[in-house]
Design a protein around this motif. Structure first.
Motif, PDB file in Angstrom:
ATOM      1  N   SER A   6       0.852  -1.190   0.000  1.00  0.00           N
ATOM      2  CA  SER A   6       0.000   0.000   0.000  1.00  0.00           C
ATOM      3  C   SER A   6       0.888   1.240   0.000  1.00  0.00           C
ATOM      4  O   SER A   6       1.660   1.453   0.937  1.00  0.00           O
ATOM      5  CB  SER A   6      -0.919   0.021   1.232  1.00  0.00           C
ATOM      6  N   GLU A   7       0.793   2.010  -1.061  1.00  0.00           N
ATOM      7  CA  GLU A   7       1.647   3.202  -1.156  1.00  0.00           C
ATOM      8  C   GLU A   7       1.162   4.268  -0.178  1.00  0.00           C
ATOM      9  O   GLU A   7      -0.008   4.290   0.216  1.00  0.00           O
ATOM     10  CB  GLU A   7       1.639   3.751  -2.578  1.00  0.00           C
ATOM     11  N   PRO A   8       2.050   5.159   0.259  1.00  0.00           N
ATOM     12  CA  PRO A   8       1.639   6.206   1.205  1.00  0.00           C
ATOM     13  C   PRO A   8       0.701   7.212   0.550  1.00  0.00           C
ATOM     14  O   PRO A   8       0.878   7.578  -0.613  1.00  0.00           O
ATOM     15  CB  PRO A   8       2.968   6.865   1.599  1.00  0.00           C
ATOM     16  N   GLN A   9      -0.301   7.623   1.296  1.00  0.00           N
ATOM     17  CA  GLN A   9      -1.203   8.658   0.812  1.00  0.00           C
ATOM     18  C   GLN A   9      -0.466   9.983   0.678  1.00  0.00           C
ATOM     19  O   GLN A   9      -0.718  10.772  -0.230  1.00  0.00           O
ATOM     20  CB  GLN A   9      -2.392   8.807   1.770  1.00  0.00           C
ATOM     21  N   GLY A  22       5.405   8.784 -10.813  1.00  0.00           N
ATOM     22  CA  GLY A  22       5.517   8.516  -9.385  1.00  0.00           C
ATOM     23  C   GLY A  22       4.167   8.219  -8.765  1.00  0.00           C
ATOM     24  O   GLY A  22       3.160   8.086  -9.464  1.00  0.00           O
ATOM     25  N   TYR A  23       4.180   8.110  -7.430  1.00  0.00           N
ATOM     26  CA  TYR A  23       2.909   7.910  -6.728  1.00  0.00           C
ATOM     27  C   TYR A  23       1.954   9.069  -7.026  1.00  0.00           C
ATOM     28  O   TYR A  23       0.747   8.893  -7.143  1.00  0.00           O
ATOM     29  CB  TYR A  23       3.118   7.828  -5.225  1.00  0.00           C
ATOM     30  N   LYS A  24       2.512  10.274  -7.115  1.00  0.00           N
ATOM     31  CA  LYS A  24       1.738  11.459  -7.473  1.00  0.00           C
ATOM     32  C   LYS A  24       2.455  12.177  -8.600  1.00  0.00           C
ATOM     33  O   LYS A  24       3.662  12.017  -8.791  1.00  0.00           O
ATOM     34  CB  LYS A  24       1.563  12.386  -6.252  1.00  0.00           C
ATOM     35  N   GLU A  35      -3.391   7.881   6.493  1.00  0.00           N
ATOM     36  CA  GLU A  35      -4.009   6.852   5.667  1.00  0.00           C
ATOM     37  C   GLU A  35      -3.052   6.421   4.554  1.00  0.00           C
ATOM     38  O   GLU A  35      -2.203   7.194   4.105  1.00  0.00           O
ATOM     39  CB  GLU A  35      -5.308   7.372   5.050  1.00  0.00           C
ATOM     40  N   ARG A  36      -3.207   5.163   4.128  1.00  0.00           N
ATOM     41  CA  ARG A  36      -2.435   4.671   2.996  1.00  0.00           C
ATOM     42  C   ARG A  36      -3.182   4.981   1.702  1.00  0.00           C
ATOM     43  O   ARG A  36      -4.400   5.214   1.703  1.00  0.00           O
ATOM     44  CB  ARG A  36      -2.192   3.169   3.112  1.00  0.00           C
ATOM     45  N   GLY A  37      -2.454   4.994   0.613  1.00  0.00           N
ATOM     46  CA  GLY A  37      -3.046   5.258  -0.694  1.00  0.00           C
ATOM     47  C   GLY A  37      -3.460   3.971  -1.389  1.00  0.00           C
ATOM     48  O   GLY A  37      -3.934   3.030  -0.754  1.00  0.00           O
ATOM     49  N   ARG A  38      -3.211   3.910  -2.677  1.00  0.00           N
ATOM     50  CA  ARG A  38      -3.592   2.729  -3.455  1.00  0.00           C
ATOM     51  C   ARG A  38      -2.795   1.499  -3.030  1.00  0.00           C
ATOM     52  O   ARG A  38      -1.640   1.602  -2.630  1.00  0.00           O
ATOM     53  CB  ARG A  38      -3.383   3.001  -4.942  1.00  0.00           C
ATOM     54  N   THR A  39      -3.449   0.359  -3.115  1.00  0.00           N
ATOM     55  CA  THR A  39      -2.807  -0.917  -2.788  1.00  0.00           C
ATOM     56  C   THR A  39      -2.554  -1.685  -4.072  1.00  0.00           C
ATOM     57  O   THR A  39      -3.436  -1.810  -4.925  1.00  0.00           O
ATOM     58  CB  THR A  39      -3.683  -1.747  -1.829  1.00  0.00           C
ATOM     59  N   TRP A  40      -1.340  -2.226  -4.169  1.00  0.00           N
ATOM     60  CA  TRP A  40      -0.920  -2.944  -5.365  1.00  0.00           C
ATOM     61  C   TRP A  40      -0.616  -4.393  -5.020  1.00  0.00           C
ATOM     62  O   TRP A  40      -0.108  -4.700  -3.950  1.00  0.00           O
ATOM     63  CB  TRP A  40       0.327  -2.288  -5.969  1.00  0.00           C
ATOM     64  N   PHE A  41      -0.939  -5.273  -5.954  1.00  0.00           N
ATOM     65  CA  PHE A  41      -0.637  -6.699  -5.812  1.00  0.00           C
ATOM     66  C   PHE A  41       0.284  -7.108  -6.966  1.00  0.00           C
ATOM     67  O   PHE A  41      -0.030  -6.858  -8.133  1.00  0.00           O
ATOM     68  CB  PHE A  41      -1.920  -7.536  -5.824  1.00  0.00           C
ATOM     69  N   TYR A  42       1.399  -7.730  -6.608  1.00  0.00           N
ATOM     70  CA  TYR A  42       2.386  -8.135  -7.599  1.00  0.00           C
ATOM     71  C   TYR A  42       2.514  -9.658  -7.600  1.00  0.00           C
ATOM     72  O   TYR A  42       2.843 -10.256  -6.567  1.00  0.00           O
ATOM     73  CB  TYR A  42       3.746  -7.507  -7.295  1.00  0.00           C
ATOM     74  N   ASP A  43       2.240 -10.270  -8.732  1.00  0.00           N
ATOM     75  CA  ASP A  43       2.338 -11.724  -8.887  1.00  0.00           C
ATOM     76  C   ASP A  43       3.745 -12.059  -9.385  1.00  0.00           C
ATOM     77  O   ASP A  43       4.140 -11.627 -10.470  1.00  0.00           O
ATOM     78  CB  ASP A  43       1.289 -12.220  -9.877  1.00  0.00           C
ATOM     79  N   LEU A  44       4.496 -12.831  -8.581  1.00  0.00           N
ATOM     80  CA  LEU A  44       5.893 -13.133  -8.901  1.00  0.00           C
ATOM     81  C   LEU A  44       6.067 -14.489  -9.565  1.00  0.00           C
ATOM     82  O   LEU A  44       7.135 -15.107  -9.469  1.00  0.00           O
ATOM     83  CB  LEU A  44       6.733 -13.076  -7.615  1.00  0.00           C
TER      84      LEU A  44
END
Length: 259
Positions: free
Chosen positions: A62-65, A152-154, A243-252
């Motif tokens: 979860s990236e920082p807000q 970037g995140y923003k 609060e956290r920002g968007r959450t990402w899921f990475y399939d390895l």
């Protein structure tokens, strides 16, 4: 951490080996690891171990807000005199140590001090960490390739990163080699490093940018053991009220023994 359909928590650990032992995967073939708050010296060797065991690994982050400003951190303001004022935008790390290998990533191969080895530096908001890592290197890199996280995140974060590291990027040997890569994609980072990898397979990598950039560098180190990860293991500033920002899921699934 989620193992198959079961959620498991490990609260107290003496070292990463205990972490791996307590995972108790059994017959589970899939694992979801949330690396948002875990230190990299814990999750990096765990991911390496699981991939070597052909376990299907997904990573959650979860990236920082937002990042706190230095002016909002009264304890940190007292340290400003010892750091470049251009680093005063965001307060990301409380401190960092001298660079040392990630557990299980250390190599006993010769250093090849006379062999030209380039250094790839992923830049963030903290130029003081770049200076520390350069001081920690035991050899002089053949050339330095800086990388900015863009996008970037923003939308304005790449500009902040350039500003924070301007005294390095003003040097022609840095600016003429500047590369851009997504701050959110470990796979883009992995691909960039493979593109920059010399034919002899040796590369210094300093992942000082975002956590996805660090993950991509870790995956590159797993796949290319002759590469050397140069990392200072910062103590991140974490405000539980932010609060956290968007959450990402990475399939390895494309990495490790099961690929």
């Amino acid at each position: 951490m989620q193992v198959a359909s079961e959620i498991r928590s490990i609260h107290a650990l003496s070292d990463v080996h205990e972490f791996i032992t307590k995972l108790s995967l059994g017959d589970a073939q899939s694992v979801l690891i949330d690396i948002t708050y875990l230190p990299a010296y814990v999750w990096a060797p765990v991911i390496r171990h699981l991939l070597q065991q052909a376990v299907s690994v997904r990573v959650m982050f979860s990236e920082p807000q937002s990042y706190p400003l230095w002016s909002q951190c009264t304890d940190a303001v007292q340290d400003l005199a010892s750091r470049d004022a251009s680093d005063a935008s965001f307060y990301v790390s409380q401190s960092a140590s001298k660079s040392f290998p990630f557990p299980t990533f250390a190599s006993i191969s010769p250093c090849y001090r006379d062999e030209p080895v380039p250094l790839v530096v992923f830049l963030g908001f903290e130029s003081w960490r770049v200076a520390n890592v350069l001081d920690d290197l035991e050899v002089e890199p053949e050339r330095i390739i800086p990388v900015i996280g863009c996008p970037g995140y923003k939308i304005d974060y790449p500009g902040f990163s350039v500003s924070a590291n301007h005294h390095f990027l003003l040097r022609s040997d840095w600016s003429t080699r500047l590369r851009l890569v997504s701050a959110r994609s470990p796979f883009a980072v992995f691909s960039l490093l493979e593109e920059l990898l010399p034919s002899q397979g040796r590369l210094f990598v300093a992942p000082l940018g975002t956590t996805p950039m660090l993950l991509g560098s870790i995956l590159f180190g797993i796949e290319h053991p002759r590469a050397v990860l140069v990392y200072d293991h910062p103590v991140r500033f974490v405000d539980p009220n932010v609060e956290r920002g968007r959450t990402w899921f990475y399939d390895l699934k494309a990495f490790g023994a099961g690929k």
